[in-house]
Design an enzyme around this catalytic site. Structure first.
Site, PDB file in Angstrom:
ATOM      1  N   ASN A   1       0.789  -1.088   0.052  1.00 59.88           N
ATOM      2  CA  ASN A   1      -0.040   0.097  -0.113  1.00 59.88           C
ATOM      3  C   ASN A   1       0.844   1.310  -0.142  1.00 59.88           C
ATOM      4  O   ASN A   1       1.900   1.265   0.573  1.00 59.88           O
ATOM      5  CB  ASN A   1      -0.763   0.011   1.331  1.00 59.88           C
ATOM      6  CG  ASN A   1      -2.005  -1.102   1.256  1.00 59.88           C
ATOM      7  OD1 ASN A   1      -2.397  -1.359   0.292  1.00 59.88           O
ATOM      8  ND2 ASN A   1      -2.103  -1.729   2.728  1.00 59.88           N
TER       9      ASN A   1
ATOM     10  N   MET B   1       1.361   5.120   3.245  1.00 58.10           N
ATOM     11  CA  MET B   1       0.660   4.102   4.211  1.00 58.10           C
ATOM     12  C   MET B   1       1.837   3.616   5.269  1.00 58.10           C
ATOM     13  O   MET B   1       1.423   2.787   6.252  1.00 58.10           O
ATOM     14  CB  MET B   1      -0.002   3.070   3.563  1.00 58.10           C
ATOM     15  CG  MET B   1      -1.405   3.369   3.036  1.00 58.10           C
ATOM     16  SD  MET B   1      -2.555   3.524   4.219  1.00 58.10           S
ATOM     17  CE  MET B   1      -3.389   1.848   4.232  1.00 58.10           C
TER      18      MET B   1
ATOM     19  N   HIS C   1       0.286   3.536   9.460  1.00 57.02           N
ATOM     20  CA  HIS C   1      -0.681   2.416   9.273  1.00 57.02           C
ATOM     21  C   HIS C   1      -0.434   1.062   8.945  1.00 57.02           C
ATOM     22  O   HIS C   1      -0.915   0.167   9.513  1.00 57.02           O
ATOM     23  CB  HIS C   1      -1.777   2.941   8.010  1.00 57.02           C
ATOM     24  CG  HIS C   1      -3.106   1.935   7.678  1.00 57.02           C
ATOM     25  ND1 HIS C   1      -3.035   0.937   7.059  1.00 57.02           N
ATOM     26  CD2 HIS C   1      -4.183   2.308   7.937  1.00 57.02           C
ATOM     27  CE1 HIS C   1      -3.956   0.585   6.938  1.00 57.02           C
ATOM     28  NE2 HIS C   1      -4.810   1.498   7.739  1.00 57.02           N
ATOM     29  N   ASP C   2       0.484   0.855   7.971  1.00 60.54           N
ATOM     30  CA  ASP C   2       1.134  -0.564   7.838  1.00 60.54           C
ATOM     31  C   ASP C   2       2.564  -0.556   8.677  1.00 60.54           C
ATOM     32  O   ASP C   2       3.267  -1.462   8.150  1.00 60.54           O
ATOM     33  CB  ASP C   2       1.400  -0.426   6.324  1.00 60.54           C
ATOM     34  CG  ASP C   2       0.054  -0.535   5.710  1.00 60.54           C
ATOM     35  OD1 ASP C   2      -0.802  -0.719   5.996  1.00 60.54           O
ATOM     36  OD2 ASP C   2       0.174  -0.767   4.328  1.00 60.54           O
ATOM     37  N   SER C   3       2.762   0.138   9.414  1.00 63.13           N
ATOM     38  CA  SER C   3       3.953   0.102  10.235  1.00 63.13           C
ATOM     39  C   SER C   3       3.700   0.323  11.724  1.00 63.13           C
ATOM     40  O   SER C   3       2.702  -0.252  12.238  1.00 63.13           O
ATOM     41  CB  SER C   3       4.974   1.165   9.576  1.00 63.13           C
ATOM     42  OG  SER C   3       4.620   2.585   9.899  1.00 63.13           O
TER      43      SER C   3
END
Ligand SMILES: *[C@@H]1O[C@H](CO)[C@@H](O)[C@H](O)[C@H]1NC(C)=O
Ligand SMILES: *[C@@H]1O[C@H](CO)[C@@H](O)[C@H](O)[C@H]1NC(C)=O
Ligand SMILES: *[C@@H]1O[C@H](CO)[C@@H](O)[C@H](O)[C@H]1NC(C)=O
Ligand SMILES: *[C@@H]1O[C@H](CO)[C@@H](O)[C@H](O)[C@H]1NC(C)=O
Ligand SMILES: *[C@@H]1O[C@H](CO)[C@@H](O)[C@H](O)[C@H]1NC(C)=O
Length: 405
Positions: free
Chosen positions: A163, A213, A218-220
């Site tokens: 993402n 992201m 968010h993705d981390s």
């Protein structure tokens, strides 16, 4: 009261049974379509210098999904907090992400309870209509958005296949009053353009910044988001052009744990913060709507007639302007569930803005808003079905969400 509650809850259950979620066609162009459209996308680099009462430039940066304590104890956030004011009573509005972004520029999240591809019709106004009424320039900087004005659902990283850019974190693009307006989409830009606008002293006066992201957490995780924030901001805090009369709000869309109160970490930074306020904490109650009310009083703008009207103004600005903020009892407040409205129940109409509302600066609703909505507003006020629906929601939410952090 008991009987009334029961009646209202029955009315609400009925609307849930009758209504279904509104759905939209997701726009997800192929790489070749993106490449083609990028060729003709126009980018605006307009600036202005309309004097504000407390600041001349406003910059919002949103990170993702972190509980207050986790952010507050991070060492990079601690470093940044010494440069500004920590807001320790600042709240997200609901879950998940998208309704929070949506509300931060339009004054309501219209019952949105998901992160889907949605659009509000063109007759729903945003902060953009208010800013443009005074020729105050505005823009968004969305990291890794493939081209200016892109309205696709996402853009994945082409090396990592992860993402990267997502539309759900792009607040103004969720409104057709922006995404269908060929002039306005020229202000929905990416970080390549941020660099250009900064170096050429072409930044607009109102800015919304969304890291990708990974960088937004968010993705981390919070360490990545905080270290990104410090790396991004540290040079800017030394940049005279960027800092002069600027107010920066660094915050999070929502907390991570849906079962506790939705309080998020927030910092005010920038050249408009006096030295003796740096490293202090402000305990005033704020929600994402405070970014709207603060901008409105700063530039003496009319309002949207929605939740912007009575939202507390950041104390540093309120104090300067002699504005009294309200005390909010948060004992029973959770902000962790969406109310039932337009997006999650297609039997519910768009709520009309209160065309008679007066903002904290004594000004009314923007003229173009009242002329479109006045008739619908009177209709909705006299329509008991509509008012009972909205009343129920706040009662049942208050009862259901007394978990504390
Ligand atoms: C905007 O105008 C103010 C004076 O009103 C001035 O101090 C400031 O430097 C100007 N900013 C820019 C970016 O031109
Ligand atoms: C905004 O700019 C337009 C076009 O230049 C001008 O006609 C209008 O008077 C300006 N409005 C304000 C409030 O300055
Ligand atoms: C950012 O947008 C510009 C203008 O549309 C485009 O030329 C550029 O390739 C984009 N940058 C990235 C990293 O996608
Ligand atoms: C996010 O941005 C950083 C640079 O700030 C870049 O290195 C990275 O590839 C981008 N995308 C992802 C998915 O991390
Ligand atoms: C706003 O636009 C929607 C969608 O086109 C329409 O259904 C609604 O009647 C409009 N409301 C007003 C007050 O113009």
């Amino acid at each position: 009261m008991q009987i009334l509650n029961r009646f209202l809850i029955i009315a609400l259950s009925l609307t849930i049974v009758l209504g279904k979620k509104r759905t939209y066609n997701k726009y997800n162009p192929s790489d070749s379509e993106i490449e083609k459209d990028a060729q003709t996308a126009k980018t605006s680099h307009q600036t202005s210098n309309v004097s504000g009462k407390a600041f001349n430039r406003y910059v919002v940066i949103w990170l993702e999904n972190t509980n207050f304590d986790k952010a507050a104890e991070n060492s990079d956030m601690e470093w940044l907090s010494k440069e500004g004011i920590t807001l320790d009573n600042y709240w997200g509005l609901t879950h998940p992400s998208e309704p929070n972004y949506l509300a931060s520029v339009g004054g309501d999240y219209f019952g949105l309870d998901n992160d889907g591809f949605i659009s509000l019709p063109s007759n729903v106004s945003t902060i953009v209509d208010l800013l443009e009424s005074k020729n105050i320039t505005w823009g968004e900087y969305q990291e890794d958005m493939p081209y200016t004005g892109y309205n696709g659902n996402e853009y994945k990283n082409h090396h990592l296949f992860s993402n990267d850019y997502v539309r759900k974190h792009n607040p103004l693009t969720l409104y057709e009053s922006v995404n269908k307006n060929s002039n306005r989409i020229q202000n929905i830009k990416n970080f390549t353009t941020f660099k250009y606008d900064l170096e050429n002293e072409l930044l607009p006066q109102w800015n919304f910044i969304t890291p990708n992201m990974t960088n937004d957490g968010h993705d981390s995780n919070i360490n990545v988001a905080s270290s990104w924030s410090r790396n991004f901001l540290e040079p800017l805090l030394k940049n005279d052009y960027f800092m002069k009369d600027t107010l920066i709000l660094l915050t999070f869309d929502e907390n991570e744990n849906y079962f506790i109160k939705n309080r998020v970490f927030a910092l005010l930074l920038g050249g408009s913060i006096p030295n003796d306020k740096k490293g202090t904490i402000d305990h005033t109650f704020y929600e994402h709507y405070s970014g709207l009310s603060t901008v409105e009083v700063n530039w003496d703008l009319p309002n949207l007639g929605r939740h912007d009207v009575d939202a507390n103004v950041f104390d540093i600005v309120a104090n300067k302007l002699g504005i009294q903020n309200k005390d909010v009892d948060t004992t029973y407040k959770a902000n962790n569930k969406p109310y039932v409205g337009y997006f999650n129940d297609d039997s519910i109409d768009l709520p009309a803005p209160n065309v008679n509302a007066k903002g904290k600066n004594g000004l009314g609703v923007l003229d173009s808003i009242s002329s479109v909505w006045a008739e619908e507003y009177s209709k909705q006020v006299s329509n008991s079905y509509f008012t009972s629906t909205t009343t129920t929601v706040s009662i049942s939410l208050g009862d259901a969400t007394t978990t504390s952090s």
